[in-house]
Structures are given as C-alpha cells and as structure tokens.
Design a protein around this motif. Structure first.
Motif, PDB file in Angstrom:
ATOM      1  N   GLY A  75      -3.515   4.839 -17.884  1.00 22.92           N
ATOM      2  CA  GLY A  75      -3.502   3.668 -19.061  1.00 22.92           C
ATOM      3  C   GLY A  75      -4.466   2.577 -18.565  1.00 22.92           C
ATOM      4  N   VAL A  76      -3.500   2.062 -17.591  1.00 28.23           N
ATOM      5  CA  VAL A  76      -4.205   1.249 -16.882  1.00 28.23           C
ATOM      6  C   VAL A  76      -5.472   1.336 -16.269  1.00 28.23           C
ATOM      7  N   PRO A  77      -6.549   0.461 -16.256  1.00 27.42           N
ATOM      8  CA  PRO A  77      -7.508   0.476 -15.664  1.00 27.42           C
ATOM      9  C   PRO A  77      -7.211   0.168 -13.875  1.00 27.42           C
ATOM     10  N   VAL A  78      -8.523   0.824 -13.178  1.00 30.81           N
ATOM     11  CA  VAL A  78      -7.940   0.327 -11.624  1.00 30.81           C
ATOM     12  C   VAL A  78      -8.761  -0.509 -11.728  1.00 30.81           C
ATOM     13  N   THR A  79      -8.361  -1.586 -10.934  1.00 29.23           N
ATOM     14  CA  THR A  79      -9.206  -3.230  -9.978  1.00 29.23           C
ATOM     15  C   THR A  79      -8.685  -2.424  -8.645  1.00 29.23           C
ATOM     16  N   VAL A  80      -9.993  -3.508  -8.147  1.00 28.12           N
ATOM     17  CA  VAL A  80     -10.034  -3.446  -6.308  1.00 28.12           C
ATOM     18  C   VAL A  80      -9.594  -4.791  -5.982  1.00 28.12           C
ATOM     19  N   THR A  81      -8.490  -4.943  -5.546  1.00 25.56           N
ATOM     20  CA  THR A  81      -8.188  -6.731  -5.071  1.00 25.56           C
ATOM     21  C   THR A  81      -9.134  -6.839  -3.144  1.00 25.56           C
ATOM     22  N   PRO A  82      -9.241  -7.718  -4.188  1.00 26.18           N
ATOM     23  CA  PRO A  82     -10.453  -8.295  -2.847  1.00 26.18           C
ATOM     24  C   PRO A  82      -9.832  -8.485  -1.447  1.00 26.18           C
ATOM     25  N   ASP A  83     -10.265  -7.930  -0.652  1.00 28.74           N
ATOM     26  CA  ASP A  83     -10.186  -7.957   0.681  1.00 28.74           C
ATOM     27  C   ASP A  83      -8.697  -9.355   2.126  1.00 28.74           C
ATOM     28  N   ALA A  84      -9.447 -10.284   1.333  1.00 28.48           N
ATOM     29  CA  ALA A  84      -8.000 -11.168   1.944  1.00 28.48           C
ATOM     30  C   ALA A  84      -6.317 -11.296   0.680  1.00 28.48           C
ATOM     31  N   ILE A  85      -7.011 -11.144  -0.058  1.00 25.93           N
ATOM     32  CA  ILE A  85      -6.099 -11.363  -1.447  1.00 25.93           C
ATOM     33  C   ILE A  85      -5.161 -10.180  -0.959  1.00 25.93           C
ATOM     34  N   ARG A  86      -5.608  -8.970  -1.010  1.00 27.42           N
ATOM     35  CA  ARG A  86      -4.785  -7.763  -0.283  1.00 27.42           C
ATOM     36  C   ARG A  86      -3.643  -8.041   1.325  1.00 27.42           C
ATOM     37  N   ALA A  87      -4.549  -8.116   2.741  1.00 32.02           N
ATOM     38  CA  ALA A  87      -4.806  -7.969   3.736  1.00 32.02           C
ATOM     39  C   ALA A  87      -3.875  -9.444   3.206  1.00 32.02           C
ATOM     40  N   TYR A  88      -3.209 -10.131   2.906  1.00 27.62           N
ATOM     41  CA  TYR A  88      -2.386 -11.508   2.844  1.00 27.62           C
ATOM     42  C   TYR A  88      -1.332 -10.487   2.256  1.00 27.62           C
ATOM     43  N   GLY A  89      -1.070 -10.360   1.029  1.00 30.38           N
ATOM     44  CA  GLY A  89       0.113  -9.210   0.849  1.00 30.38           C
ATOM     45  C   GLY A  89       0.733  -8.404   0.875  1.00 30.38           C
ATOM     46  N   VAL A  90      -0.353  -7.815   2.206  1.00 22.96           N
ATOM     47  CA  VAL A  90       0.870  -7.036   3.331  1.00 22.96           C
ATOM     48  C   VAL A  90       1.480  -6.727   3.875  1.00 22.96           C
ATOM     49  N   ILE A  91       0.811  -8.246   5.063  1.00 27.60           N
ATOM     50  CA  ILE A  91       1.311  -8.377   5.800  1.00 27.60           C
ATOM     51  C   ILE A  91       3.066  -9.583   5.438  1.00 27.60           C
ATOM     52  N   MET A  92       2.150  -9.833   4.086  1.00 25.99           N
ATOM     53  CA  MET A  92       3.767 -10.951   3.552  1.00 25.99           C
ATOM     54  C   MET A  92       4.643  -9.562   2.882  1.00 25.99           C
TER      55      MET A  92
END
Length: 173
Positions: free
Chosen positions: A45-62
């Motif tokens: 029920g929650v719409p799928v959103t795609v996080t911008p590359d920079a934000i995603r990369a930062y989040g995964v590394i952290m």
C-alpha cells in the motif's frame, strides 16, 4: 524471505558485504545499481519511490560502517574513499554522540526537504562508528495541525557503546 526485502538475515547482509569491490568507484557503482538497495523494503500500500544515487550510496555505506565491527580492511578503506566521492558529503569536527564523545560528524548535504541534519559520528583517530546526532535546523511542524513537534535547536543523539561477534543468536559478547 524475499531476497529483495530489506529484512535480510545477518548472513545475507554479510554475503552482500563480502561481494562489494575494494575500488571506491566500483563500490559506488555496485551500490547504486544493486536492485536490493534500489528497491529497499516494500510495504503493502505504500508507493514505491527510488532514492537518488548519492543518498542511497551514503546510506548503504553508513549502514555497513555502523553495523559491522569488523570488515576486511581494504573494503573498509574503500568505503571511506567512496564517501569522499559522493557529491554533498560534508564533515564537521566536534559533533557529540549520546555518550558525550566528540567525533567527526559526517552528513550529506542536499536533503533540504527535512528540517534537520543527521550526523553519523566517527572517532577522529580510528574512524570507528560512534553513533548519530540529529540537529533540528528549523521547527518541524505536524502535517495535521501545524503545531511544532520539534523546535529548532532540538538535538537527538545515539551512541554505539560496544559490539561483538558471537557464535549464535542471543549470545552476548
């Protein structure tokens, strides 16, 4: 368990970690193109959103730096070098965690839609992950009635005091 869920087991997270390249540019490319990190957890029920590359990369590394007390040294070095390649990553000295330890506050510029800045705090000597600090830069207001729910200047902190590798679930280090 669906491999595309963000609810991976520790073993599955470890396997994803071990397949990451030690070249910082290749590491960023892998993280930004990996379907697991692009899709993330899915809630009905929650719409799928795609996080911008920079934000995603930062989040995964952290995510990896904050949850893994030990990782291959060359990979850890690549993660720090990859952080430096992400547009908008900033560092401030003297940011404190919940235990009062002062460290390097790493944050990602460009998330102006939120009223706060979230720092990931690293030990200035070892770069070991210490915790987080969230600082409200302006009043955060309720979407329902516009009341202030976090006034400007509010600080929320967290500290990672210890971590250990254990042999089985429930065991304490």
């Amino acid at each position: 368990m669906d491999a595309d869920d963000d609810d991976l087991t520790p073993q599955q997270y470890d396997a994803k970690l071990r397949e990451l390249p030690t070249d910082p540019r290749k590491l960023l490319a892998k993280i930004t193109k990996d379907p697991h990190w692009i899709r993330g957890a899915r809630e009905e029920g929650v719409p799928v959103t795609v996080t911008p590359d920079a934000i995603r990369a930062y989040g995964v590394i952290m995510l990896y730096l904050s949850n893994y007390g030990t990782m291959p040294p060359r990979l850890e070095a690549a993660m720090f070098r990859a952080l430096a390649l992400i547009p908008g990553v900033r560092i401030e000295q003297g940011v404190r965690d919940a235990a009062g330890r002062s460290g390097l506050g790493v944050w990602l510029e460009g998330t102006s839609d939120v009223p706060y800045r979230r720092y990931d705090i690293l030990d200035p000597g070892t770069y070991r992950y210490l915790g987080t600090q969230t600082l409200w830069l302006r009043d955060e207001r309720s979407r329902h009635d516009d009341t202030v729910i976090a006034p400007k200047g509010t600080v929320w902190t967290r500290a990672l005091m210890s971590s250990a590798i254990v042999e089985r679930p429930g065991q304490r280090g």
